[in-house]
Design a protein around this motif. Structure first.
Motif, PDB file in Angstrom:
ATOM      1  N   ILE A 199       1.155  -1.199   0.320  1.00 52.85           N
ATOM      2  CA  ILE A 199       0.038   0.230   0.103  1.00 52.85           C
ATOM      3  C   ILE A 199       1.375   1.505   0.101  1.00 52.85           C
ATOM      4  N   TYR A 200       1.886   0.988   1.019  1.00 53.71           N
ATOM      5  CA  TYR A 200       2.277   2.418   0.821  1.00 53.71           C
ATOM      6  C   TYR A 200       3.851   2.728  -0.183  1.00 53.71           C
ATOM      7  N   ILE A 201       4.185   1.532  -0.895  1.00 53.07           N
ATOM      8  CA  ILE A 201       5.225   1.337  -1.904  1.00 53.07           C
ATOM      9  C   ILE A 201       4.044   2.219  -3.459  1.00 53.07           C
ATOM     10  N   ARG A 202       2.367   1.628  -3.530  1.00 54.66           N
ATOM     11  CA  ARG A 202       1.977   1.956  -4.565  1.00 54.66           C
ATOM     12  C   ARG A 202       2.015   3.876  -4.162  1.00 54.66           C
ATOM     13  N   ARG A 203       1.914   3.832  -2.583  1.00 56.64           N
ATOM     14  CA  ARG A 203       1.243   5.443  -2.525  1.00 56.64           C
ATOM     15  C   ARG A 203       2.578   6.688  -3.107  1.00 56.64           C
ATOM     16  N   ALA A 204       3.683   5.792  -2.192  1.00 53.42           N
ATOM     17  CA  ALA A 204       5.163   7.082  -2.473  1.00 53.42           C
ATOM     18  C   ALA A 204       5.107   6.784  -3.625  1.00 53.42           C
ATOM     19  N   LEU A 205       5.045   5.754  -4.999  1.00 55.38           N
ATOM     20  CA  LEU A 205       5.828   5.397  -6.696  1.00 55.38           C
ATOM     21  C   LEU A 205       4.649   6.971  -6.691  1.00 55.38           C
ATOM     22  N   SER A 206       3.291   6.436  -6.574  1.00 56.04           N
ATOM     23  CA  SER A 206       2.369   7.184  -7.503  1.00 56.04           C
ATOM     24  C   SER A 206       2.913   8.959  -7.239  1.00 56.04           C
ATOM     25  N   ALA A 207       2.990   9.281  -6.092  1.00 53.43           N
ATOM     26  CA  ALA A 207       3.647  10.689  -5.298  1.00 53.43           C
ATOM     27  C   ALA A 207       4.839  11.230  -6.203  1.00 53.43           C
ATOM     28  N   GLY A 208       5.636  10.453  -7.047  1.00 52.95           N
ATOM     29  CA  GLY A 208       6.732  10.630  -8.095  1.00 52.95           C
ATOM     30  C   GLY A 208       7.666  10.192  -7.014  1.00 52.95           C
ATOM     31  N   LYS A 209       8.049   9.701  -6.511  1.00 51.27           N
ATOM     32  CA  LYS A 209       9.290   9.363  -4.724  1.00 51.27           C
ATOM     33  C   LYS A 209      10.295   7.714  -5.576  1.00 51.27           C
ATOM     34  N   HIS A 210      11.048   7.981  -5.400  1.00 52.07           N
ATOM     35  CA  HIS A 210      12.197   6.716  -5.541  1.00 52.07           C
ATOM     36  C   HIS A 210      11.535   6.095  -4.408  1.00 52.07           C
ATOM     37  N   VAL A 211      11.556   4.320  -4.488  1.00 48.99           N
ATOM     38  CA  VAL A 211      11.348   3.620  -3.443  1.00 48.99           C
ATOM     39  C   VAL A 211      12.189   2.298  -3.384  1.00 48.99           C
ATOM     40  N   LEU A 212      12.670   2.577  -2.006  1.00 49.04           N
ATOM     41  CA  LEU A 212      13.768   1.017  -1.579  1.00 49.04           C
ATOM     42  C   LEU A 212      12.585   0.467  -0.570  1.00 49.04           C
ATOM     43  N   SER A 213      12.027  -0.343  -1.089  1.00 47.45           N
ATOM     44  CA  SER A 213      11.180  -0.971  -0.250  1.00 47.45           C
ATOM     45  C   SER A 213      11.671  -2.378   0.673  1.00 47.45           C
ATOM     46  N   GLU A 214      11.462  -3.165   1.394  1.00 46.76           N
ATOM     47  CA  GLU A 214      11.917  -3.893   2.354  1.00 46.76           C
ATOM     48  C   GLU A 214      11.500  -5.416   1.948  1.00 46.76           C
ATOM     49  N   ILE A 235       3.103   3.859 -13.934  1.00 49.84           N
ATOM     50  CA  ILE A 235       5.281   5.113 -13.065  1.00 49.84           C
ATOM     51  C   ILE A 235       5.646   4.477 -14.847  1.00 49.84           C
ATOM     52  N   ASP A 236       6.349   5.957 -14.569  1.00 50.93           N
ATOM     53  CA  ASP A 236       7.594   5.756 -15.549  1.00 50.93           C
ATOM     54  C   ASP A 236       8.407   5.846 -15.162  1.00 50.93           C
ATOM     55  N   CYS A 237       8.780   4.396 -15.344  1.00 48.62           N
ATOM     56  CA  CYS A 237       9.981   3.904 -14.714  1.00 48.62           C
ATOM     57  C   CYS A 237      11.638   4.157 -14.865  1.00 48.62           C
ATOM     58  N   LYS A 238      11.461   5.326 -16.232  1.00 52.52           N
ATOM     59  CA  LYS A 238      12.337   5.350 -15.990  1.00 52.52           C
ATOM     60  C   LYS A 238      13.014   6.818 -15.000  1.00 52.52           C
ATOM     61  N   ARG A 239      11.828   7.387 -14.980  1.00 54.05           N
ATOM     62  CA  ARG A 239      11.731   8.411 -13.996  1.00 54.05           C
ATOM     63  C   ARG A 239      12.191   8.207 -12.605  1.00 54.05           C
ATOM     64  N   ILE A 240      11.148   6.947 -12.317  1.00 61.37           N
ATOM     65  CA  ILE A 240      11.149   7.088 -10.666  1.00 61.37           C
ATOM     66  C   ILE A 240      11.004   5.850 -11.256  1.00 61.37           C
ATOM     67  N   THR A 241      12.180   5.066  -9.665  1.00 58.53           N
ATOM     68  CA  THR A 241      12.784   3.920  -9.620  1.00 58.53           C
ATOM     69  C   THR A 241      12.137   3.176  -8.681  1.00 58.53           C
ATOM     70  N   TRP A 242      11.900   1.508  -8.649  1.00 59.96           N
ATOM     71  CA  TRP A 242      11.432   1.249  -7.953  1.00 59.96           C
ATOM     72  C   TRP A 242      12.156  -0.120  -7.629  1.00 59.96           C
ATOM     73  N   SER A 243      12.793  -0.261  -5.610  1.00 68.49           N
ATOM     74  CA  SER A 243      14.174  -0.825  -5.979  1.00 68.49           C
ATOM     75  C   SER A 243      13.327  -1.997  -4.399  1.00 68.49           C
ATOM     76  N   VAL A 244      14.364  -2.815  -5.399  1.00 71.66           N
ATOM     77  CA  VAL A 244      13.388  -4.034  -3.225  1.00 71.66           C
ATOM     78  C   VAL A 244      14.884  -3.848  -2.618  1.00 71.66           C
ATOM     79  N   ALA A 245      14.888  -3.693  -1.525  1.00 71.50           N
ATOM     80  CA  ALA A 245      15.840  -4.086  -0.578  1.00 71.50           C
ATOM     81  C   ALA A 245      16.306  -6.302   0.081  1.00 71.50           C
TER      82      ALA A 245
END
Length: 342
Positions: A86-101, A122-132
């Motif tokens: 839920i928080y991953i979606r909200r952060a990415l939708s707000a344009g924040k890069h994410v590193l999720s556990e 999400i524009d994956c080239k501009r906003i990145t989602w990474s998993v730790a």
């Protein structure tokens, strides 16, 4: 210029691992902390330059308020497994890069849906989602993986990670871990580290089929605390992976047999046997692997890139092996195919 970052979550791992890792990174500047309670957020940092947000802090201090800040470009999310997406979606939708556990989600269906949403919305080239996954940043495992590759075709492997999680321990006494709503309990929370470690060692010869048995040895570790699996790789090599959080066995064993010799890990010592010659090399890890994990994430953000070790598909492959082990155990050893390995 350093990337402004917020830590989302006030738990043990965020406090002991993520916080010092962010503080040590030259590319990251900690701006804020969010947690369910202000008390929990305060437990992470008393630095007056770090703003605290929580569900009980009142107007202007919610998670949404944090996401509206332009000086925060990225967030590290370390929350209970079930609510984290839920928080991953909200952060990415707000344009924040994410590193999720890790794990990426509590099950494969949720994980695949989340990846599909990310790639499509999400524009994956501009906003990145990474998993730790800190095992991918352990020097010992990286070196051992290189030696396995050097040794040629894999013939077989055995991995054993055994311990006893006891009541009263700091992780056990976390409510969402003590009374898990996610599959596998501690086996999911901790086990994806070991599937990630196995994947790193065997490299491109990925796991293709699994048969496993599970058991709950300890009443305080529901729903199961032990899994023993037999596996086959795409080349036909076979091996075993045994994980227990509820046994009187202790310690771990990581061993890979290859056409050109064998490679094994015992703590920080990597032992290779090539052409009958045994060699032991001590490779020191940087703590738990979290400091280099967070540092390399920051470096990638500053460079406008993503760290390939942290892409969601890697975490999905870790989860697939663990879930197929659990599902096979539920089905009394029925073989399960793996189709999401990378």
């Amino acid at each position: 210029m350093a990337i402004g970052v917020a830590i989302i979550g006030g738990g043990i791992f965020a406090r002991e691992e993520h916080l010092p890792a962010v503080q040590a990174s030259k590319d990251l500047a900690l701006k804020a902390i969010f947690s369910r309670s202000l008390k929990s957020a305060q437990s992470l940092s008393t630095d007056s330059n770090v703003d605290l947000y929580s569900e009980d802090s009142g107007s202007g201090k919610s998670f949404n308020d944090l996401l509206e800040r332009s000086d925060i470009q990225a967030v590290i999310i370390a929350l209970p497994i079930r609510i984290q997406p839920i928080y991953i979606r909200r952060a990415l939708s707000a344009g924040k890069h994410v590193l999720s556990e890790k794990p990426i989600a509590e099950n494969l269906n949720d994980a695949q849906e989340l990846i599909k949403w990310y790639n499509g919305s999400i524009d994956c080239k501009r906003i990145t989602w990474s998993v730790a996954e800190n095992f991918r940043h352990l020097n010992s495992f990286q070196y051992a993986g290189e030696q396995v590759h050097r040794a040629g075709r894999i013939l077989g492997f055995r991995v054993r990670v055994h311990s006893m999680v006891k009541p009263g321990g700091k992780y056990y006494e976390t409510e969402w871990r003590k009374n898990p709503s996610h599959q596998g309990g501690f086996l999911l929370d901790g086990g994806v580290h070991y599937t990630a470690g196995l994947r790193l060692l065997i490299g491109e010869d990925t796991v293709s089929r699994i048969s496993a048995y599970t058991n709950q040895n300890q009443r305080h570790l529901p729903p199961v605390d032990t899994v023993d699996a037999s596996m086959k790789t795409k080349s036909g090599a076979t091996g075993t992976l045994s994980i227990s959080m509820g046994t009187t066995f202790t310690g771990s064993e990581w061993a890979i047999a290859c056409e050109g010799g064998s490679v094994s890990i015992s703590r920080s010592t990597i032992t290779t046997v090539f052409d009958g010659k045994e060699e032991k090399v001590d490779i020191q890890d940087e703590k738990s692997g979290v400091p280099p994990e967070v540092r390399k994430w920051g470096e990638a953000l500053v460079a406008g890139e993503r760290n390939e070790k942290q892409i969601p598909e890697e975490a999905l492959a870790d989860l697939e092996i663990l879930e197929k082990m659990l599902k096979s155990g539920e089905a009394n050893g029925q073989p399960m195919d793996c189709n999401l390995q990378v």
